[in-house]
Motif scaffolding. Sequence first.
Motif, PDB file in Angstrom:
ATOM      1  N   ALA A 223       0.819  -1.213   0.000  1.00  0.00           N
ATOM      2  CA  ALA A 223       0.000   0.000   0.000  1.00  0.00           C
ATOM      3  C   ALA A 223       0.850   1.258   0.000  1.00  0.00           C
ATOM      4  CB  ALA A 223      -0.922  -0.014   1.218  1.00  0.00           C
ATOM      5  N   ALA A 224       2.071   1.161   0.530  1.00  0.00           N
ATOM      6  CA  ALA A 224       2.938   2.339   0.584  1.00  0.00           C
ATOM      7  C   ALA A 224       3.423   2.781  -0.789  1.00  0.00           C
ATOM      8  CB  ALA A 224       4.135   2.053   1.487  1.00  0.00           C
ATOM      9  N   TYR A 225       3.303   1.951  -1.803  1.00  0.00           N
ATOM     10  CA  TYR A 225       3.815   2.248  -3.150  1.00  0.00           C
ATOM     11  C   TYR A 225       2.712   2.478  -4.172  1.00  0.00           C
ATOM     12  CZ  TYR A 225       8.084   0.372  -1.130  1.00  0.00           C
ATOM     13  OH  TYR A 225       9.157   0.135  -0.315  1.00  0.00           O
ATOM     14  N   SER A 226       1.470   2.459  -3.747  1.00  0.00           N
ATOM     15  CA  SER A 226       0.358   2.545  -4.695  1.00  0.00           C
ATOM     16  C   SER A 226       0.355   3.871  -5.444  1.00  0.00           C
ATOM     17  CB  SER A 226      -0.971   2.344  -3.955  1.00  0.00           C
ATOM     18  OG  SER A 226      -2.046   2.447  -4.871  1.00  0.00           O
ATOM     19  N   ASN A 227       0.367   4.974  -4.732  1.00  0.00           N
ATOM     20  CA  ASN A 227       0.367   6.287  -5.389  1.00  0.00           C
ATOM     21  C   ASN A 227       1.739   6.691  -5.929  1.00  0.00           C
ATOM     22  OD1 ASN A 227      -2.393   6.736  -4.998  1.00  0.00           O
ATOM     23  ND2 ASN A 227      -2.066   7.569  -2.932  1.00  0.00           N
ATOM     24  N   PRO A 228       2.851   6.482  -5.198  1.00  0.00           N
ATOM     25  CA  PRO A 228       4.160   6.877  -5.744  1.00  0.00           C
ATOM     26  C   PRO A 228       4.486   6.239  -7.081  1.00  0.00           C
ATOM     27  CG  PRO A 228       4.357   6.484  -3.412  1.00  0.00           C
ATOM     28  CD  PRO A 228       2.964   6.054  -3.793  1.00  0.00           C
ATOM     29  N   ILE A 229       4.080   4.999  -7.262  1.00  0.00           N
ATOM     30  CA  ILE A 229       4.433   4.342  -8.525  1.00  0.00           C
ATOM     31  C   ILE A 229       3.712   4.964  -9.712  1.00  0.00           C
ATOM     32  CG2 ILE A 229       2.656   2.529  -8.559  1.00  0.00           C
ATOM     33  CD1 ILE A 229       4.822   0.588  -9.386  1.00  0.00           C
ATOM     34  N   LEU A 230       2.493   5.499  -9.464  1.00  0.00           N
ATOM     35  CA  LEU A 230       1.759   6.153 -10.555  1.00  0.00           C
ATOM     36  C   LEU A 230       2.448   7.443 -10.974  1.00  0.00           C
ATOM     37  CD1 LEU A 230      -1.907   5.668  -9.263  1.00  0.00           C
ATOM     38  CD2 LEU A 230      -0.735   4.353 -11.018  1.00  0.00           C
ATOM     39  N   TYR A 231       2.800   8.281  -9.992  1.00  0.00           N
ATOM     40  CA  TYR A 231       3.438   9.551 -10.300  1.00  0.00           C
ATOM     41  C   TYR A 231       4.849   9.342 -10.864  1.00  0.00           C
ATOM     42  CZ  TYR A 231      -0.351  11.279  -7.356  1.00  0.00           C
ATOM     43  OH  TYR A 231      -1.586  11.547  -6.815  1.00  0.00           O
ATOM     44  N   PHE A 232       5.566   8.442 -10.241  1.00  0.00           N
ATOM     45  CA  PHE A 232       6.941   8.219 -10.682  1.00  0.00           C
ATOM     46  C   PHE A 232       6.992   7.640 -12.096  1.00  0.00           C
ATOM     47  CE2 PHE A 232      10.879   5.681 -10.854  1.00  0.00           C
ATOM     48  CZ  PHE A 232      11.788   6.690 -10.630  1.00  0.00           C
ATOM     49  N   GLY A 233       6.121   6.680 -12.396  1.00  0.00           N
ATOM     50  CA  GLY A 233       6.108   6.097 -13.731  1.00  0.00           C
ATOM     51  C   GLY A 233       5.771   7.114 -14.801  1.00  0.00           C
ATOM     52  N   SER A 234       4.798   7.972 -14.529  1.00  0.00           N
ATOM     53  CA  SER A 234       4.439   9.017 -15.498  1.00  0.00           C
ATOM     54  C   SER A 234       5.579  10.004 -15.702  1.00  0.00           C
ATOM     55  CB  SER A 234       3.183   9.748 -15.015  1.00  0.00           C
ATOM     56  OG  SER A 234       2.852  10.805 -15.891  1.00  0.00           O
ATOM     57  N   ALA A 235       6.248  10.391 -14.590  1.00  0.00           N
ATOM     58  CA  ALA A 235       7.350  11.342 -14.708  1.00  0.00           C
ATOM     59  C   ALA A 235       8.529  10.748 -15.472  1.00  0.00           C
ATOM     60  CB  ALA A 235       7.782  11.780 -13.307  1.00  0.00           C
ATOM     61  N   VAL A 236       8.796   9.468 -15.242  1.00  0.00           N
ATOM     62  CA  VAL A 236       9.917   8.826 -15.931  1.00  0.00           C
ATOM     63  C   VAL A 236       9.686   8.796 -17.441  1.00  0.00           C
ATOM     64  CG1 VAL A 236      11.044   6.598 -16.315  1.00  0.00           C
ATOM     65  CG2 VAL A 236      10.740   7.454 -13.997  1.00  0.00           C
TER      66      VAL A 236
ATOM     67  N   ALA B 141      11.625   3.048 -25.561  1.00  0.00           N
ATOM     68  CA  ALA B 141      10.655   1.957 -25.641  1.00  0.00           C
ATOM     69  C   ALA B 141      10.754   1.041 -24.422  1.00  0.00           C
ATOM     70  CB  ALA B 141      10.881   1.161 -26.924  1.00  0.00           C
ATOM     71  N   VAL B 142      11.986   0.756 -23.970  1.00  0.00           N
ATOM     72  CA  VAL B 142      12.167  -0.097 -22.787  1.00  0.00           C
ATOM     73  C   VAL B 142      11.589   0.575 -21.549  1.00  0.00           C
ATOM     74  CG1 VAL B 142      13.880  -1.133 -21.258  1.00  0.00           C
ATOM     75  CG2 VAL B 142      14.159  -1.279 -23.735  1.00  0.00           C
ATOM     76  N   VAL B 143      11.879   1.855 -21.363  1.00  0.00           N
ATOM     77  CA  VAL B 143      11.360   2.579 -20.197  1.00  0.00           C
ATOM     78  C   VAL B 143       9.846   2.650 -20.224  1.00  0.00           C
ATOM     79  CG1 VAL B 143      11.295   4.835 -19.081  1.00  0.00           C
ATOM     80  CG2 VAL B 143      13.463   3.910 -19.879  1.00  0.00           C
ATOM     81  N   THR B 144       9.275   2.903 -21.382  1.00  0.00           N
ATOM     82  CA  THR B 144       7.815   2.981 -21.493  1.00  0.00           C
ATOM     83  C   THR B 144       7.168   1.641 -21.176  1.00  0.00           C
ATOM     84  OG1 THR B 144       8.058   4.689 -23.193  1.00  0.00           O
ATOM     85  CG2 THR B 144       5.926   3.581 -23.030  1.00  0.00           C
ATOM     86  N   ALA B 145       7.737   0.544 -21.683  1.00  0.00           N
ATOM     87  CA  ALA B 145       7.164  -0.782 -21.427  1.00  0.00           C
ATOM     88  C   ALA B 145       7.250  -1.138 -19.943  1.00  0.00           C
ATOM     89  CB  ALA B 145       7.892  -1.820 -22.270  1.00  0.00           C
ATOM     90  N   VAL B 146       8.397  -0.880 -19.333  1.00  0.00           N
ATOM     91  CA  VAL B 146       8.558  -1.199 -17.904  1.00  0.00           C
ATOM     92  C   VAL B 146       7.616  -0.347 -17.062  1.00  0.00           C
ATOM     93  CG1 VAL B 146      10.163  -1.119 -15.962  1.00  0.00           C
ATOM     94  CG2 VAL B 146      10.916  -2.006 -18.179  1.00  0.00           C
ATOM     95  N   SER B 147       7.513   0.954 -17.391  1.00  0.00           N
ATOM     96  CA  SER B 147       6.632   1.835 -16.632  1.00  0.00           C
ATOM     97  C   SER B 147       5.173   1.412 -16.781  1.00  0.00           C
ATOM     98  CB  SER B 147       6.811   3.282 -17.089  1.00  0.00           C
ATOM     99  OG  SER B 147       8.133   3.721 -16.864  1.00  0.00           O
ATOM    100  N   GLY B 148       4.778   1.014 -17.978  1.00  0.00           N
ATOM    101  CA  GLY B 148       3.395   0.571 -18.176  1.00  0.00           C
ATOM    102  C   GLY B 148       3.058  -0.661 -17.349  1.00  0.00           C
TER     103      GLY B 148
ATOM    104  N   GLN C 172       7.844  10.821 -19.301  1.00  0.00           N
ATOM    105  CA  GLN C 172       7.959  12.168 -19.859  1.00  0.00           C
ATOM    106  C   GLN C 172       9.410  12.657 -19.875  1.00  0.00           C
ATOM    107  OE1 GLN C 172       5.140  14.937 -18.128  1.00  0.00           O
ATOM    108  NE2 GLN C 172       3.652  13.320 -17.773  1.00  0.00           N
ATOM    109  N   ALA C 173      10.155  12.346 -18.802  1.00  0.00           N
ATOM    110  CA  ALA C 173      11.544  12.792 -18.753  1.00  0.00           C
ATOM    111  C   ALA C 173      12.374  12.140 -19.846  1.00  0.00           C
ATOM    112  CB  ALA C 173      12.128  12.480 -17.376  1.00  0.00           C
ATOM    113  N   TYR C 174      12.216  10.852 -20.057  1.00  0.00           N
ATOM    114  CA  TYR C 174      12.988  10.156 -21.090  1.00  0.00           C
ATOM    115  C   TYR C 174      12.557  10.608 -22.488  1.00  0.00           C
ATOM    116  CZ  TYR C 174      15.866   6.903 -18.441  1.00  0.00           C
ATOM    117  OH  TYR C 174      16.837   6.365 -17.652  1.00  0.00           O
ATOM    118  N   ALA C 175      11.281  10.879 -22.664  1.00  0.00           N
ATOM    119  CA  ALA C 175      10.822  11.382 -23.959  1.00  0.00           C
ATOM    120  C   ALA C 175      11.475  12.724 -24.286  1.00  0.00           C
ATOM    121  CB  ALA C 175       9.302  11.514 -23.957  1.00  0.00           C
ATOM    122  N   ALA C 176      11.606  13.598 -23.282  1.00  0.00           N
ATOM    123  CA  ALA C 176      12.265  14.887 -23.513  1.00  0.00           C
ATOM    124  C   ALA C 176      13.752  14.706 -23.784  1.00  0.00           C
ATOM    125  CB  ALA C 176      12.047  15.794 -22.300  1.00  0.00           C
TER     126      ALA C 176
END
Length: 392
Positions: free
Chosen positions: A34-47, A90-97, A49-53
């Motif tokens: 439960a401690a990782y439920s929200n952080p993983i959503l924000y962190f995955g989205s940020a990762v 592509a690797v980062v996007t797949a892992v984040s998804g 976007q950062a790699y895309a830039a």
Amino acid sequence: MYRSIRRYAARHYWFIALLLASLALLLALVRRAAAYSNPILYFGSAVIQAYAALVAIPFTIWVIYMERLYGALVVRLSLAKVSFPFLILAVVTAVSGITIALSDTGYAHAAYYIEFTVAVLLLPPLFSYIVDLMTMTARDVVELVEKNARSDAEFLSSALHILRLYMLEAHHDDESIRAILRRIERRFSRMDRIEPNPEVWHRFRDLLKTIVTETGYLPPVSSMKRITTSFMAWLVANKKTKVARSFIRYYRRLTQRYVEEGHAIEATRSLFLHPTVVVLRSMRAPATLQSYALEQLHLYLRRMAHLARYGDLTKREVCHILDDSEDALERVEDVPGKQGVEETIERLRGEFGCPRRAARRKKTPARQASRRQSRKAEKPGAGEAGRRQPET
């Protein structure tokens, strides 16, 4: 991709080991999903976007710079090279998804650490790749073109074009230019296997014009001699008489440019006489083409005499130029213009007081035996026989 990762791992293995140990410790201390439920959503989205830039911005800048400097051909040939950052994205996007999908499951804590590890470990290789891409030199571009060119003609036209543009830059590396010239030399040495291609001689003509009028840098005489000689022989062999005539003029102007920089003797012999008079004579070029080469030689000698009268050339340099010109004319057939060049040489010899080159005497067997006898007589203890006898 694998090469960049291996290179980074070899240099920073201690950092990777410390990072993995820290992650293992955190994973052991915090195991509640439960401690990782929200952080993983924000962190995955940020990762993502950062790699895309990181991929889009440097790649866009690189494409604009390369296309402006070297043309669209280099960008087309670089498609395989620039696929690496997109593969990382592509690797980062797949892992984040996948990890985001596990945010509400009992594997959320493990998914978070997996995503964090992947994001951190792939960042240094991507950064190293971007730095190598943005610092790409003309030498790297030519190597890339050589690997991907479909024919020798395509490589030569592209390499000559890239070399010309690189020489026009305010700051260029001499070693890079020499390396590019060596690659061009190897292809020019196989010119007999290349079909006549206007693109090649247009690019070579532009390079010669750039050296003569647009840049202060002069390539090594030895490299230019091999290139100009092979190119003229290629034109004569393919009966491109009109094109060969124009390049004889370019060779004369190129040589005069080297003379202005203090390479009078070497440039005359290597960049003008050998690629024109000697090559045309040895390949039995049409008499009209040989006559035109002699006409350009006549103009060249008049120009050298003009420079010598005003003190830009020394008497020694003028005399060497006249001797080399006379040697080049020895086996030339009686084509129109030869007599005029010979008369000009004789006149300039008298004007500048150049001594006539001594006639070369062949070593006959009798003369060689006489010299051996003289050397034997000079040995110590030979008595009266040890006196040196004059040769007859």
